[in-house]
Design a protein around this motif. Structure first.
Motif, PDB file in Angstrom:
ATOM      1  N   UNK A   1      46.404  36.084  40.326  1.00 57.98           N
ATOM      2  CA  UNK A   1      46.516  36.864  39.270  1.00 57.98           C
ATOM      3  C   UNK A   1      45.234  37.681  38.928  1.00 57.98           C
ATOM      4  N   UNK A   2      44.107  37.086  39.507  1.00 55.00           N
ATOM      5  CA  UNK A   2      42.743  37.938  39.409  1.00 55.00           C
ATOM      6  C   UNK A   2      42.849  39.108  40.181  1.00 55.00           C
ATOM      7  N   UNK A   3      43.340  38.859  41.436  1.00 48.52           N
ATOM      8  CA  UNK A   3      43.655  39.968  42.136  1.00 48.52           C
ATOM      9  C   UNK A   3      44.457  41.170  41.802  1.00 48.52           C
ATOM     10  N   UNK A   4      45.562  40.621  41.094  1.00 50.18           N
ATOM     11  CA  UNK A   4      46.587  41.749  40.394  1.00 50.18           C
ATOM     12  C   UNK A   4      45.889  42.230  39.475  1.00 50.18           C
ATOM     13  N   UNK A   5      45.064  41.595  38.660  1.00 49.38           N
ATOM     14  CA  UNK A   5      44.334  42.236  37.619  1.00 49.38           C
ATOM     15  C   UNK A   5      43.298  43.524  38.057  1.00 49.38           C
ATOM     16  N   UNK A   6      42.609  43.136  39.003  1.00 54.73           N
ATOM     17  CA  UNK A   6      41.878  44.134  40.089  1.00 54.73           C
ATOM     18  C   UNK A   6      42.726  45.234  40.343  1.00 54.73           C
ATOM     19  N   UNK A   7      43.757  44.905  41.015  1.00 53.06           N
ATOM     20  CA  UNK A   7      44.906  45.983  41.428  1.00 53.06           C
ATOM     21  C   UNK A   7      45.261  47.150  40.171  1.00 53.06           C
ATOM     22  N   UNK A   8      45.348  46.426  38.981  1.00 53.71           N
ATOM     23  CA  UNK A   8      45.942  47.195  37.737  1.00 53.71           C
ATOM     24  C   UNK A   8      44.740  48.141  37.420  1.00 53.71           C
TER      25      UNK A   8
ATOM     26  N   UNK B   1      36.829  34.122  40.590  1.00 52.85           N
ATOM     27  CA  UNK B   1      36.405  34.489  42.073  1.00 52.85           C
ATOM     28  C   UNK B   1      37.024  35.553  42.445  1.00 52.85           C
ATOM     29  N   UNK B   2      38.045  36.196  42.179  1.00 56.30           N
ATOM     30  CA  UNK B   2      38.685  37.475  42.331  1.00 56.30           C
ATOM     31  C   UNK B   2      37.887  38.614  41.900  1.00 56.30           C
TER      32      UNK B   2
ATOM     33  N   UNK C   1      31.401  52.257  34.708  1.00 59.25           N
ATOM     34  CA  UNK C   1      32.185  51.162  35.194  1.00 59.25           C
ATOM     35  C   UNK C   1      32.834  50.382  34.073  1.00 59.25           C
ATOM     36  N   UNK C   2      33.576  49.338  34.889  1.00 59.40           N
ATOM     37  CA  UNK C   2      34.415  48.589  34.005  1.00 59.40           C
ATOM     38  C   UNK C   2      34.177  47.381  33.361  1.00 59.40           C
ATOM     39  N   UNK C   3      34.359  47.000  32.115  1.00 55.46           N
ATOM     40  CA  UNK C   3      33.910  45.744  31.664  1.00 55.46           C
ATOM     41  C   UNK C   3      35.257  45.085  31.589  1.00 55.46           C
ATOM     42  N   UNK C   4      35.514  43.672  32.064  1.00 59.48           N
ATOM     43  CA  UNK C   4      36.529  42.986  31.925  1.00 59.48           C
ATOM     44  C   UNK C   4      36.492  41.741  31.086  1.00 59.48           C
ATOM     45  N   UNK C   5      37.624  41.470  30.307  1.00 62.96           N
ATOM     46  CA  UNK C   5      37.529  40.256  29.496  1.00 62.96           C
ATOM     47  C   UNK C   5      38.516  39.316  30.176  1.00 62.96           C
ATOM     48  N   UNK C   6      37.975  38.139  30.476  1.00 59.71           N
ATOM     49  CA  UNK C   6      38.666  37.178  31.039  1.00 59.71           C
ATOM     50  C   UNK C   6      39.594  37.405  32.402  1.00 59.71           C
ATOM     51  N   UNK C   7      39.754  36.454  33.095  1.00 54.05           N
ATOM     52  CA  UNK C   7      40.273  36.541  34.441  1.00 54.05           C
ATOM     53  C   UNK C   7      41.516  36.215  34.947  1.00 54.05           C
ATOM     54  N   UNK C   8      42.226  35.634  33.986  1.00 52.48           N
ATOM     55  CA  UNK C   8      43.640  35.117  34.011  1.00 52.48           C
ATOM     56  C   UNK C   8      43.634  33.734  34.871  1.00 52.48           C
ATOM     57  N   UNK C   9      44.608  33.114  35.142  1.00 54.03           N
ATOM     58  CA  UNK C   9      44.991  31.677  35.693  1.00 54.03           C
ATOM     59  C   UNK C   9      44.948  31.335  36.922  1.00 54.03           C
ATOM     60  N   UNK C  10      44.766  32.381  37.952  1.00 49.97           N
ATOM     61  CA  UNK C  10      44.650  31.997  39.269  1.00 49.97           C
ATOM     62  C   UNK C  10      44.161  33.107  40.082  1.00 49.97           C
ATOM     63  N   UNK C  11      43.572  32.762  41.261  1.00 49.84           N
ATOM     64  CA  UNK C  11      42.976  33.883  42.320  1.00 49.84           C
ATOM     65  C   UNK C  11      43.918  34.977  42.258  1.00 49.84           C
TER      66      UNK C  11
END
Ligand SMILES: [Zn+2]
Length: 318
Positions: free
Chosen positions: A80-87, A113-114, A68-78
């Protein structure tokens, strides 16, 4: 409603495109860079959050563990959060298990929330409880919904941790990795968390470390912040990913900017506060030459100095 504004915004960007470079018009892109095997980060712009940069002004990171993946911080908008998930999905199909919140400042959490929708459990420090329940947090969100529209809007929520950290340290053992989550505050905020990927020697320092720009001091306790930085240096990481700016492979040197800046604020403003010198005079007379060429000096330095002046007045009467 949001889509209408998006069309309008993209239309105006198309019109502006005629005169300005495409990279600027499109805004900064969420793109993962590898800092160690299976350890990645994305780097926001050295700027104040705005609709032009979609509030992409802070960093986030992720660690692939084999389970599994551990993420640190979620960026400044939903978004951007979606784009982080895509990355993350570009790198691995492993489930996203956790997102660790280094602190509850807008530019690091409006994407939560993303991440949560993608399956992550949110881990935070209990010292964030006060802020999350505060008027200030609600006012900040309301302001962001205006200033960062349409990227932050009425559907953007402040997401509390699903799991509150118990004690000063938690170790996430997943797959082949041990990920140490440690309370680094109160420093930049009461709830600061830092994350060490032990085998890789990579430290995600949150906003305990700023690089390539003037730090944002806010209501921070700079005395404890400096002590926390010293503790990070003693940890001897090989790579440090700051909350803002590029990753560092020379942490002792690169952590010095934040440390020296805080020490300089405390020295100049502390002397003024002790001598009952008015802030404006002290500010005008202080030597800012070492820091004034850094991005955001004009936007942030005076407020940082003023907050430090108030802090030093309090420390003087203690
Ligand atoms: Zn930040």
């Amino acid at each position: 409603m949001r889509s209408v504004y998006r069309v309008l915004l993209s239309f105006s960007l198309v019109v502006m495109n005629a005169a300005i470079p495409t990279a600027w018009a499109a805004g900064p892109v969420v793109r993962a860079e590898r800092v160690a095997p299976d350890v990645w980060f994305v780097q926001g712009e050295a700027a104040m959050g705005s609709s032009a940069n979609r509030n992409f002004v802070s960093n986030a990171g992720f660690v692939v563990t084999g389970e599994g993946v551990v993420v640190i911080d979620a960026l400044g908008s939903p978004e951007l959060g979606d784009e982080l998930v895509a990355e993350i999905r570009r790198v691995t199909q492993e489930p996203i298990r956790w997102v660790v919140v280094t602190h509850y400042h807008a530019d690091h959490v409006y994407g939560l929330q993303s991440l949560q929708a993608a399956g992550a459990r949110v881990l935070g420090h209990p010292a964030a409880r006060d802020y999350l329940g505060s008027e200030t947090a609600q006012r900040r969100l309301a302001t962001s919904r205006e200033e960062l529209f349409p990227f932050v809007d009425e559907t953007t929520r402040l997401v509390a941790p699903d799991v509150w950290m118990d004690g000063e340290e938690t170790v996430l053992r997943l797959g082949r990795r041990e990920i140490v989550v440690r309370h680094g505050g109160p420093a930049h905020t009461p709830e600061d968390l830092v994350v060490l990927v032990r085998d890789a020697g990579v430290l995600f320092a949150g906003d305990l470390v700023f690089r390539g720009r003037i730090p944002y001091v806010g209501n921070a306790d700079s005395r404890k912040w400096i002590a926390s930085l010293d503790a990070l240096i003693a940890w001897r990481p090989t790579v440090v990913v700051p909350g803002h700016g590029p990753a560092s492979t020379a942490p002792v040197v690169d952590l010095a900017l934040t440390r020296d800046y805080l020490a300089h604020l405390r020295r100049t403003m502390g002397e003024a506060a002790r001598n009952l010198e008015p802030f404006d005079e002290a500010y005008a007379k202080a030597d800012w030459s070492r820091f004034e060429s850094l991005p955001l000096f004009r936007a942030a330095n005076r407020m940082n100095a003023y907050n430090t002046y108030l802090l030093m007045e309090q420390e003087a009467v203690k």
